[in-house]
Write a protein that holds these residues in place. Structure first.
Motif, PDB file in Angstrom:
ATOM      1  N   LEU A 162       0.831  -1.201   0.000  1.00 54.58           N
ATOM      2  CA  LEU A 162       0.000   0.000   0.000  1.00 54.58           C
ATOM      3  C   LEU A 162       0.872   1.261   0.000  1.00 54.58           C
ATOM      4  N   SER A 163       1.958   1.239   0.724  1.00 56.46           N
ATOM      5  CA  SER A 163       2.887   2.375   0.723  1.00 56.46           C
ATOM      6  C   SER A 163       3.507   2.553  -0.660  1.00 56.46           C
ATOM      7  N   LEU A 164       3.888   1.441  -1.283  1.00 56.44           N
ATOM      8  CA  LEU A 164       4.460   1.497  -2.620  1.00 56.44           C
ATOM      9  C   LEU A 164       3.461   2.101  -3.611  1.00 56.44           C
ATOM     10  N   LEU A 165       2.223   1.621  -3.567  1.00 54.92           N
ATOM     11  CA  LEU A 165       1.197   2.135  -4.474  1.00 54.92           C
ATOM     12  C   LEU A 165       0.910   3.610  -4.202  1.00 54.92           C
ATOM     13  N   ASP A 166       0.864   3.984  -2.933  1.00 56.31           N
ATOM     14  CA  ASP A 166       0.562   5.367  -2.592  1.00 56.31           C
ATOM     15  C   ASP A 166       1.641   6.309  -3.133  1.00 56.31           C
ATOM     16  N   GLN A 167       2.893   5.891  -3.017  1.00 49.14           N
ATOM     17  CA  GLN A 167       3.985   6.699  -3.551  1.00 49.14           C
ATOM     18  C   GLN A 167       3.915   6.758  -5.076  1.00 49.14           C
ATOM     19  N   HIS A 168       3.645   5.616  -5.690  1.00 50.73           N
ATOM     20  CA  HIS A 168       3.591   5.564  -7.162  1.00 50.73           C
ATOM     21  C   HIS A 168       2.465   6.445  -7.701  1.00 50.73           C
ATOM     22  N   ALA A 183       1.251   9.178  -6.533  1.00 55.45           N
ATOM     23  CA  ALA A 183       1.402  10.617  -6.308  1.00 55.45           C
ATOM     24  C   ALA A 183       1.556  11.309  -7.664  1.00 55.45           C
ATOM     25  N   GLY A 184       0.581  12.134  -8.019  1.00 53.09           N
ATOM     26  CA  GLY A 184       0.640  12.828  -9.300  1.00 53.09           C
ATOM     27  C   GLY A 184       0.211  11.999 -10.488  1.00 53.09           C
ATOM     28  N   ARG A 185      -0.295  10.783 -10.236  1.00 48.38           N
ATOM     29  CA  ARG A 185      -0.775   9.920 -11.319  1.00 48.38           C
ATOM     30  C   ARG A 185      -2.236   9.580 -11.085  1.00 48.38           C
ATOM     31  N   ALA A 186      -2.987   9.479 -12.177  1.00 50.61           N
ATOM     32  CA  ALA A 186      -4.393   9.092 -12.068  1.00 50.61           C
ATOM     33  C   ALA A 186      -4.552   7.581 -12.048  1.00 50.61           C
ATOM     34  N   PHE A 187      -3.725   6.879 -12.839  1.00 52.42           N
ATOM     35  CA  PHE A 187      -3.836   5.424 -12.962  1.00 52.42           C
ATOM     36  C   PHE A 187      -2.454   4.802 -12.879  1.00 52.42           C
ATOM     37  N   LEU A 188      -2.401   3.503 -12.793  1.00 60.36           N
ATOM     38  CA  LEU A 188      -1.158   2.821 -12.445  1.00 60.36           C
ATOM     39  C   LEU A 188      -0.125   2.792 -13.566  1.00 60.36           C
ATOM     40  N   ALA A 189      -0.552   2.449 -14.788  1.00 62.48           N
ATOM     41  CA  ALA A 189       0.420   2.141 -15.829  1.00 62.48           C
ATOM     42  C   ALA A 189       0.380   3.084 -17.024  1.00 62.48           C
ATOM     43  N   ALA A 190      -0.603   3.957 -17.085  1.00 56.92           N
ATOM     44  CA  ALA A 190      -0.760   4.875 -18.214  1.00 56.92           C
ATOM     45  C   ALA A 190      -1.552   6.081 -17.732  1.00 56.92           C
ATOM     46  N   ASP A 191      -1.841   6.999 -18.658  1.00 57.66           N
ATOM     47  CA  ASP A 191      -2.644   8.152 -18.275  1.00 57.66           C
ATOM     48  C   ASP A 191      -4.137   7.864 -18.349  1.00 57.66           C
ATOM     49  N   TRP A 237      -7.316   6.851  -6.144  1.00 59.66           N
ATOM     50  CA  TRP A 237      -7.258   5.930  -7.289  1.00 59.66           C
ATOM     51  C   TRP A 237      -8.436   4.959  -7.266  1.00 59.66           C
ATOM     52  N   ILE A 238      -8.761   4.426  -6.091  1.00 59.52           N
ATOM     53  CA  ILE A 238      -9.920   3.531  -5.965  1.00 59.52           C
ATOM     54  C   ILE A 238     -11.178   4.254  -6.451  1.00 59.52           C
ATOM     55  N   ALA A 239     -11.340   5.497  -6.037  1.00 61.85           N
ATOM     56  CA  ALA A 239     -12.513   6.270  -6.446  1.00 61.85           C
ATOM     57  C   ALA A 239     -12.538   6.474  -7.957  1.00 61.85           C
ATOM     58  N   ARG A 240     -11.370   6.707  -8.572  1.00 58.48           N
ATOM     59  CA  ARG A 240     -11.328   6.886 -10.025  1.00 58.48           C
ATOM     60  C   ARG A 240     -11.703   5.601 -10.757  1.00 58.48           C
TER      61      ARG A 240
END
Length: 209
Positions: A139-145, A147-155, A187-190
């Motif tokens: 969860l810490s890793l995801l939260d840091q990743h 930061a400033g991103r809407a989704f995990l692997a792309a825009d 991110w969950i909400a998005r």
């Protein structure tokens, strides 16, 4: 793109592995039939089910003459066959970015958020302390990743987001508070605001976050 014949999805309502497939089927607007498997009764270990998946696990899909198991493999198949570039980019770097999070879903998310939930909900005999440690780490890793991103692997959303969503979103059912992870909660909400999103069944025993 649509398919003529409904895809059969062999399911269990509380499975995040199944839910990620349900999400993609819904978002691609693919006709499908959900068939719940009686896990408590051992149906997934019966001869008929083992013909579809010799590993005796859900999910399984049957798409015409294609029978496929493993949720990640199913996501890749559906995205490549029906989804175009959005859900699984074909360029090397875009595909690799998605694969990073498919691996995270199969590794740390499976070993952390999935397992804390299994202990709390299904009373599985697993090391809760270890699963909790792995949960907090991922969860810490995801939260840091995020930061400033809407989704995990792309825009935009990809199968990476669908693969990681369920066990992270439902981790309060494993006794883990998401309050410290603001970027994860956003991110969950998005993800939940995506067109044709379908929720995963919440456990009646869920612990409030």
């Amino acid at each position: 793109m649509s398919t003529q014949q409904a895809i059969r999805l062999y399911s269990f309502p509380l499975s995040g592995h199944v839910h990620r497939v349900k999400l993609l089927l819904s978002m691609l607007e693919l006709p499908h039939e959900v068939i719940d498997v009686n896990l408590a009764g051992g149906e997934h270990k019966g001869a008929e089910f083992l013909k579809m998946n010799p590993r005796g696990q859900i999910p399984v899909i049957v798409d015409g003459d294609v029978t496929l198991y493993d949720s990640t493999a199913i996501l890749v198949y559906l995205a490549k066959r029906y989804g175009g570039e959005q859900w699984l980019p074909s360029d090397p770097l875009g595909a690799a970015h998605v694969q990073q999070f498919l691996s995270l879903a199969a590794g740390e998310i499976f070993e952390g958020p999935n397992r804390v939930r299994l202990v709390k909900l299904l009373k599985r005999d697993l090391d809760y302390a270890l699963a909790l440690q792995k949960t907090q780490s991922v969860l810490s890793l995801l939260d840091q990743h995020l930061a400033g991103r809407a989704f995990l692997a792309a825009d935009h959303a990809t199968i990476a987001d669908l693969a990681c969503y369920a066990y992270v979103a439902h981790v309060p059912e494993g006794g883990v508070d998401l309050a410290p992870y603001a970027n994860v909660r956003s991110w969950i909400a998005r993800v939940e605001q995506l067109p044709r999103f379908v929720p995963m069944q919440a456990s009646p025993h869920a612990l409030a976050a």
